[in-house]
Design an enzyme around this catalytic site. Structure first.
Site, PDB file in Angstrom:
ATOM      1  N   LEU A   1     -68.141  61.536  52.951  1.00 27.51           N
ATOM      2  CA  LEU A   1     -67.921  62.865  53.011  1.00 27.51           C
ATOM      3  C   LEU A   1     -66.505  63.394  52.193  1.00 27.51           C
ATOM      4  CD1 LEU A   1     -71.315  63.570  53.837  1.00 27.51           C
ATOM      5  CD2 LEU A   1     -70.823  63.608  51.464  1.00 27.51           C
TER       6      LEU A   1
ATOM      7  N   THR B   1     -63.701  62.234  57.163  1.00 29.60           N
ATOM      8  CA  THR B   1     -62.724  61.769  58.149  1.00 29.60           C
ATOM      9  C   THR B   1     -62.715  63.739  58.195  1.00 29.60           C
ATOM     10  OG1 THR B   1     -60.370  60.662  57.522  1.00 29.60           O
ATOM     11  CG2 THR B   1     -59.911  62.368  58.996  1.00 29.60           C
TER      12      THR B   1
ATOM     13  N   LYS C   1     -54.231  66.634  54.499  1.00 27.76           N
ATOM     14  CA  LYS C   1     -55.531  67.365  55.393  1.00 27.76           C
ATOM     15  C   LYS C   1     -56.107  66.665  56.870  1.00 27.76           C
ATOM     16  CE  LYS C   1     -60.506  65.616  54.889  1.00 27.76           C
ATOM     17  NZ  LYS C   1     -61.248  64.257  54.439  1.00 27.76           N
TER      18      LYS C   1
ATOM     19  N   LYS D   1     -58.636  58.963  64.646  1.00 29.66           N
ATOM     20  CA  LYS D   1     -58.313  58.865  63.637  1.00 29.66           C
ATOM     21  C   LYS D   1     -57.110  60.293  63.378  1.00 29.66           C
ATOM     22  CE  LYS D   1     -57.770  58.984  58.550  1.00 29.66           C
ATOM     23  NZ  LYS D   1     -58.185  57.703  58.137  1.00 29.66           N
TER      24      LYS D   1
HETATM   25  P1  NAD Z   1     -64.030  61.240  47.126  1.00 25.76           P
HETATM   26  O1  NAD Z   1     -63.778  62.870  47.068  1.00 25.76           O
HETATM   27  O2  NAD Z   1     -63.687  60.475  46.344  1.00 25.76           O
HETATM   28  O3  NAD Z   1     -65.199  61.304  47.462  1.00 25.76           O
HETATM   29  C1  NAD Z   1     -66.180  62.155  48.045  1.00 25.76           C
HETATM   30  C2  NAD Z   1     -67.695  61.872  47.177  1.00 25.76           C
HETATM   31  O4  NAD Z   1     -68.786  62.726  48.181  1.00 25.76           O
HETATM   32  C3  NAD Z   1     -67.572  62.995  46.353  1.00 25.76           C
HETATM   33  O5  NAD Z   1     -68.267  61.702  45.244  1.00 25.76           O
HETATM   34  C4  NAD Z   1     -68.354  63.701  45.920  1.00 25.76           C
HETATM   35  O6  NAD Z   1     -69.282  63.692  44.798  1.00 25.76           O
HETATM   36  C5  NAD Z   1     -69.982  63.691  47.024  1.00 25.76           C
HETATM   37  N1  NAD Z   1     -70.764  64.539  47.560  1.00 25.76           N
HETATM   38  C6  NAD Z   1     -70.187  65.945  47.946  1.00 25.76           C
HETATM   39  N2  NAD Z   1     -70.277  66.359  48.489  1.00 25.76           N
HETATM   40  C7  NAD Z   1     -71.906  65.989  48.510  1.00 25.76           C
HETATM   41  C8  NAD Z   1     -73.563  66.408  48.551  1.00 25.76           C
HETATM   42  N3  NAD Z   1     -73.796  68.216  48.992  1.00 25.76           N
HETATM   43  N4  NAD Z   1     -74.153  65.312  48.659  1.00 25.76           N
HETATM   44  C9  NAD Z   1     -74.272  63.784  48.175  1.00 25.76           C
HETATM   45  N5  NAD Z   1     -72.735  63.665  47.674  1.00 25.76           N
HETATM   46  C10 NAD Z   1     -71.606  64.988  48.010  1.00 25.76           C
HETATM   47  O7  NAD Z   1     -63.044  60.996  48.660  1.00 25.76           O
HETATM   48  P2  NAD Z   1     -62.787  59.658  49.113  1.00 25.76           P
HETATM   49  O8  NAD Z   1     -61.426  59.316  48.932  1.00 25.76           O
HETATM   50  O9  NAD Z   1     -64.093  58.660  48.989  1.00 25.76           O
HETATM   51  O10 NAD Z   1     -62.761  59.764  50.606  1.00 25.76           O
HETATM   52  C11 NAD Z   1     -64.580  60.027  51.645  1.00 25.76           C
HETATM   53  C12 NAD Z   1     -63.549  60.362  53.117  1.00 25.76           C
HETATM   54  O11 NAD Z   1     -62.611  59.694  54.083  1.00 25.76           O
HETATM   55  C13 NAD Z   1     -62.620  61.838  52.898  1.00 25.76           C
HETATM   56  O12 NAD Z   1     -63.638  62.528  54.350  1.00 25.76           O
HETATM   57  C14 NAD Z   1     -60.734  61.328  53.378  1.00 25.76           C
HETATM   58  O13 NAD Z   1     -60.626  62.076  54.574  1.00 25.76           O
HETATM   59  C15 NAD Z   1     -61.853  59.723  53.934  1.00 25.76           C
HETATM   60  N6  NAD Z   1     -60.276  58.856  53.295  1.00 25.76           N
HETATM   61  C16 NAD Z   1     -60.301  58.367  52.414  1.00 25.76           C
HETATM   62  C17 NAD Z   1     -59.752  57.560  52.116  1.00 25.76           C
HETATM   63  C18 NAD Z   1     -58.872  57.411  51.192  1.00 25.76           C
HETATM   64  O14 NAD Z   1     -57.502  56.455  50.347  1.00 25.76           O
HETATM   65  N7  NAD Z   1     -58.971  57.832  49.697  1.00 25.76           N
HETATM   66  C19 NAD Z   1     -58.735  57.095  53.525  1.00 25.76           C
HETATM   67  C20 NAD Z   1     -59.318  56.678  54.517  1.00 25.76           C
HETATM   68  C21 NAD Z   1     -60.098  57.977  54.563  1.00 25.76           C
END
Ligand code: NAD
Length: 295
Positions: A64, A93, A243, A168
């Site tokens: 999330l 994260t 972030k 992290k």
């Molecule tokens: P994203 O915004 O693409 O995906 C998050 C998903 O969660 C969305 O599809 C959203 O609709 C869903 N969501 C939100 N609230 C919800 C709920 N109550 N119930 C069900 N679904 C819900 O984000 P992401 O890029 O996939 O990143 C996810 C996590 O991973 C974050 O914490 C980010 O910091 C971490 N992260 C991301 C990357 C990257 O390169 N994108 C790399 C390392 C870590």
């Protein structure tokens, strides 16, 4: 195993697909219908809510955006719908304080949990080559490990509750600060008349070497696969770096740690994101430093 997967965005979609490929039965839920449809196309089962996904699951994986989403998903729905014996794995994260609080709630209900944030971007999520850093008891880590191994190349136990998040944000604070320092050095080298490739050939083999230089070199040319060769498209978005730096500063403030380099990096990424750079790879900060950034 029957695994509930909540949060099928940029990262979660590839991770859920890899669990399915590994032979697990994945019951997926996301608030976003398009994300849910992608997961169904990848072989996951559609759930109508978090509660429905989690019911009867052996494991719950969440991916999330931030702490408030994690808190509400677990406290409002997951805890009430699970049973003892389930393993709860939060891969988002988030801030250390929220991670510890959610762990505490899980423990008070007798539920095993790990915080397991990842290193590696969307390509690693799709390719199953993420690195997971985990916080939780030995017992919870042992239960989570085989599930995480289906999505990653390395699964490391960092310590008790919240230590995955601690690892992290400390790692990413180094990454943000070294990228700014590396970008600055390339800008200075150019102004001094030193060729970028020549500087790279020297510094990448000298004490200035870091991941920011050898994997994501901020100037185009020396590292062909780096986002700098694609006008900073893809990669690790500057908004996500911001972030993580904010999470590091928040944790440092709570712990009474002095992090002046982290604070400087946060201020620079704040400026870059404010000028419209949030969607570009974080190495694009070099364009802010050399004065050529245009949104
Ligand atoms: P994203 O915004 O693409 O995906 C998050 C998903 O969660 C969305 O599809 C959203 O609709 C869903 N969501 C939100 N609230 C919800 C709920 N109550 N119930 C069900 N679904 C819900 O984000 P992401 O890029 O996939 O990143 C996810 C996590 O991973 C974050 O914490 C980010 O910091 C971490 N992260 C991301 C990357 C990257 O390169 N994108 C790399 C390392 C870590």
């Amino acid at each position: 195993m029957k695994i509930a997967f909540i949060g099928l965005g940029h990262m979660g979609s590839g991770m859920a697909a890899n669990l399915e490929k590994a032979g697990h039965q994945v019951c997926a839920f996301d608030l976003d219908e398009a994300a849910l449809e992608r997961a169904v196309a990848d072989g996951c089962h559609r759930a109508g809510s978090v509660t429905q996904a989690v019911g009867g699951a052996d494991a719950v994986v969440t991916m999330l955006p931030a702490g408030r989403h994690v808190r509400s998903v677990y406290e409002d729905e997951v805890f009430a719908a699970t049973h003892r014996g389930v393993i709860l794995i939060d891969c988002s994260t988030i801030d250390v304080a929220t991670a510890k609080a959610v762990h505490g709630e899980a423990a008070s209900r007798g539920l095993a949990m790990v915080d397991a944030p990842v290193s590696g971007g969307t390509a690693a999520a799709q390719g199953g080559t993420l690195t997971f850093m985990c916080g939780g008891s030995e017992h919870a880590f042992a239960a989570a490990r085989p599930i995480l191994e289906a999505m990653g190349k390395a699964v490391i136990h960092a310590g008790p509750a919240g230590m995955g998040q601690a690892a992290k944000i400390c790692n990413n604070m180094i990454l943000g600060a070294t990228m700014v320092a590396t970008a600055e050095a390339f800008v200075l080298a150019e102004k001094l008349g030193l060729d970028a490739q020549t500087f790279f050939d020297i510094s990448s083999k000298a004490s200035g070497q870091s991941w920011s230089m050898t994997s994501y070199c901020p100037v185009p040319g020396p590292v062909p696969a780096a986002p700098s060769n694609r006008d900073y498209a893809g990669g690790f978005g500057a908004a996500l770096m911001l972030k993580d730096l904010k999470l590091a500063l928040e944790a440092a403030s709570g712990a009474g740690a002095s992090v002046p380099m982290g604070a400087q990096a946060e201020a620079l990424y704040q400026m870059f994101v404010g000028l419209g750079g949030g969607g570009r790879d974080f190495s694009g900060i070099v364009k802010l430093l050399d004065g050529t950034w245009r949104d």
